[in-house]
Design a protein around this motif. Structure first.
Motif, short mmCIF file in Angstrom:
data_model
loop_
_atom_site.label_atom_id
_atom_site.label_comp_id
_atom_site.label_asym_id
_atom_site.label_seq_id
_atom_site.Cartn_x
_atom_site.Cartn_y
_atom_site.Cartn_z
N ARG A 1 0.83 -1.21 0.00
CA ARG A 1 0.00 0.00 0.00
C ARG A 1 0.87 1.26 0.00
N LYS A 2 2.16 1.12 -0.34
CA LYS A 2 3.11 2.24 -0.45
C LYS A 2 3.38 2.94 0.88
N VAL A 3 3.19 2.23 2.00
CA VAL A 3 3.52 2.80 3.31
C VAL A 3 5.04 2.77 3.47
N PRO A 4 5.66 3.84 4.00
CA PRO A 4 7.13 3.84 4.17
C PRO A 4 7.61 2.62 4.96
N GLU A 5 8.81 2.17 4.63
CA GLU A 5 9.31 0.92 5.21
C GLU A 5 9.39 0.99 6.74
N LEU B 1 7.69 2.81 8.86
CA LEU B 1 6.35 2.77 9.43
C LEU B 1 5.73 1.39 9.28
N SER B 2 6.04 0.68 8.17
CA SER B 2 5.51 -0.67 7.95
C SER B 2 6.07 -1.67 8.96
N ILE B 3 7.22 -1.36 9.53
CA ILE B 3 7.80 -2.23 10.56
C ILE B 3 7.30 -1.83 11.95
N VAL B 4 7.23 -0.52 12.20
CA VAL B 4 6.87 -0.04 13.54
C VAL B 4 5.41 -0.35 13.87
N LEU B 5 4.50 -0.21 12.92
CA LEU B 5 3.07 -0.44 13.18
C LEU B 5 2.77 -1.87 13.66
N PRO B 6 3.28 -2.92 13.00
CA PRO B 6 3.06 -4.28 13.52
C PRO B 6 3.65 -4.49 14.92
N ILE B 7 4.82 -3.88 15.19
CA ILE B 7 5.41 -4.01 16.52
C ILE B 7 4.52 -3.35 17.57
N LEU B 8 3.95 -2.19 17.24
CA LEU B 8 3.02 -1.52 18.16
C LEU B 8 1.78 -2.38 18.39
N LEU B 9 1.33 -3.08 17.35
CA LEU B 9 0.17 -3.97 17.48
C LEU B 9 0.46 -5.08 18.49
N VAL B 10 1.66 -5.66 18.43
CA VAL B 10 2.06 -6.69 19.39
C VAL B 10 2.14 -6.11 20.80
N ALA B 11 2.69 -4.88 20.92
CA ALA B 11 2.80 -4.23 22.22
C ALA B 11 1.43 -3.99 22.85
N LEU C 1 15.02 -4.79 13.52
CA LEU C 1 16.23 -4.99 12.73
C LEU C 1 16.12 -6.21 11.82
N MET C 2 15.45 -7.27 12.29
CA MET C 2 15.30 -8.47 11.45
C MET C 2 14.42 -8.18 10.23
N LEU C 3 13.34 -7.42 10.42
CA LEU C 3 12.49 -7.07 9.30
C LEU C 3 13.20 -6.09 8.36
N PHE C 4 13.96 -5.17 8.93
CA PHE C 4 14.66 -4.17 8.12
C PHE C 4 15.78 -4.81 7.29
N TYR C 5 16.50 -5.77 7.90
CA TYR C 5 17.65 -6.38 7.22
C TYR C 5 17.35 -7.80 6.72
N LYS C 6 16.09 -8.11 6.50
CA LYS C 6 15.72 -9.48 6.13
C LYS C 6 16.38 -9.94 4.83
N ASP C 7 16.54 -9.04 3.86
CA ASP C 7 17.16 -9.43 2.58
C ASP C 7 18.64 -9.77 2.75
N ILE C 8 19.32 -9.05 3.64
CA ILE C 8 20.73 -9.37 3.93
C ILE C 8 20.82 -10.75 4.59
N LEU C 9 19.91 -11.01 5.52
CA LEU C 9 19.91 -12.31 6.21
C LEU C 9 19.62 -13.45 5.23
N LEU C 10 18.68 -13.23 4.31
CA LEU C 10 18.36 -14.26 3.31
C LEU C 10 19.55 -14.51 2.39
N ARG C 11 20.22 -13.44 1.98
CA ARG C 11 21.39 -13.61 1.10
C ARG C 11 22.49 -14.38 1.82
N PHE C 12 22.66 -14.07 3.11
CA PHE C 12 23.64 -14.79 3.93
C PHE C 12 23.34 -16.29 3.93
N VAL C 13 22.05 -16.66 4.07
CA VAL C 13 21.66 -18.08 4.09
C VAL C 13 21.97 -18.73 2.75
N PHE C 14 21.58 -18.09 1.65
CA PHE C 14 21.80 -18.68 0.33
C PHE C 14 23.28 -18.86 0.02
#
Length: 374
Positions: A55-59, A61-71, A163-176
């Protein structure tokens, strides 16, 4: 390289690796457990993150909102518990009187069947009470340290999740990059299945907490059991710990009922309702919610819970099953560790491996009709 090693050397490396992994988990559990918990929660939050990004929400904010939902969700649980505990504290004088009556009844029964009179029993109870108080005093400092550890644990979780959501692509590349290009389709399949299993398991547990609290607490409330909602939510949360949690939940339900009533029939009612709700949960509701993508046999589920508990306490017991499920997914897709995947699973061979050589090999085999429930 390892394919050219003798079989005994391979098995020795596997066992040493297993011992080393457990040793690392024990030594670094205060570091590893928050990371593992954050990893599982971040996978559950991925669909919300992707929805917001589409939905074109900034990255950020897209991470912070779900974390707030859990909180907010955790805050609601804490508020509910504090409210119910407050009600329990208000009833303390009545609870004290009920406990005294139950102790007197138990004392009369013991006097009838043994040679211990009231004075001896009271002396015994007083001695044991003093022992418990001394133990509680000696553990007070440790409890304070544990509480501070819990606050640190909770404080680190949002940071790790972000940090895991923000750097998920780096973590995936590390695995591959750990695998050859020819193995990347299998790695991709394992990643997708791991994500699916963890989401299915953890979201299923949240749904399970909700319906078990409503069912158990609602039925007990209609019957007229005091502290019905508290019993319901405590049992629902403890039931998240496989096998062991249900036993502890039954015990706490009985104790809460005994302290709030001068009669024994409410205890029988509570145990009966818990048994009914557990039957519905185990055989009808939970299998349809969580599904049966990865089946762990009961032996290693229980072992996993006790090993997780001995390594990292309650959080280790809670995370034991998803960790074993992820390990099974990985083991099933490797040649070297395939036997471990078979050991963790519940697909029993249709015939004994002692009599049929094909059931001793590392390949898919016929399973007994009753071994795939769920």
């Amino acid at each position: 390289m390892t394919n050219n090693l003798p079989l005994t050397v391979k098995r020795s490396i596997e066992l040493l690796g297993l011992i080393g992994l457990i040793a690392v988990m024990v030594i670094a559990r205060d570091i590893i457990m928050p990371i593992l918990m954050a990893f599982f929660i971040s996978i559950v939050l991925l669909p919300i993150y992707r929805f917001l990004r589409n939905r074109k929400v900034p990255e950020t904010l897209s991470i912070v909102l779900p974390i707030l939902l859990v909180a907010v969700f955790v805050a609601l649980i804490v508020w509910f518990f504090s409210h119910q505990i407050g009600i329990l504290v208000k009833d303390f004088p009545q609870i004290k009187e009920n406990v005294k009556q139950h102790i007197d009844s138990l004392s009369d029964w013991i006097s009838r069947i043994t040679n211990f009179d009231d004075k001896q029993q009271k002396a015994f109870i007083q001695d044991k009470s003093d022992d418990i108080m001394n133990m509680a005093t000696s553990l007070a400092g440790g409890a304070a340290l544990t509480l501070s550890g819990v606050f640190v644990f909770i404080g680190l979780l949002p940071i790790y999740i972000y940090l895991m959501l923000f750097y998920k692509d780096i973590l995936l590349r590390f695995v591959f990059m750990w695998f050859k290009a020819d193995d990347h389709p299998k790695v991709k399949e394992a990643i997708y299945e791991t994500e699916s299993i963890i989401k299915s398991y953890l979201i299923g547990l949240l749904i399970q907490i909700t319906y078990m609290t409503i069912l158990l607490g609602g039925i007990l409330l209609l019957i007229g059991i005091k502290h019905a909602l508290l019993i319901g939510v405590i049992f629902a949360i403890l039931n998240l710990i496989p096998y062991v949690g249900a036993l502890i939940g039954n015990l706490i339900g009985v104790l809460l009922t005994l302290t709030s009533s001068q009669e024994l029939w409410p205890v029988v009612t509570v145990l009966g309702v818990i048994a009914l709700v557990q039957f519905l949960d185990n055989n009808i509701l939970m299998p349809r919610i969580v599904g049966s993508k990865v089946k762990i046999n009961a032996l290693f589920a229980i072992l996993g819970v006790f090993i997780g508990g001995s390594i990292a306490g309650v959080s280790g017991m809670f995370l034991a099953l998803p960790i074993v499920a992820v390990l099974k997914i990985i083991f099933d897709r490797t040649t070297m560790f395939k036997q471990w995947g078979i050991l963790f699973g519940d697909e029993r061979p249709a015939k004994s491996p002692m009599s049929f050589a094909k059931f001793r090999r590392k390949r898919n085999v016929e399973v007994k009709p009753g071994s795939e429930k769920g």
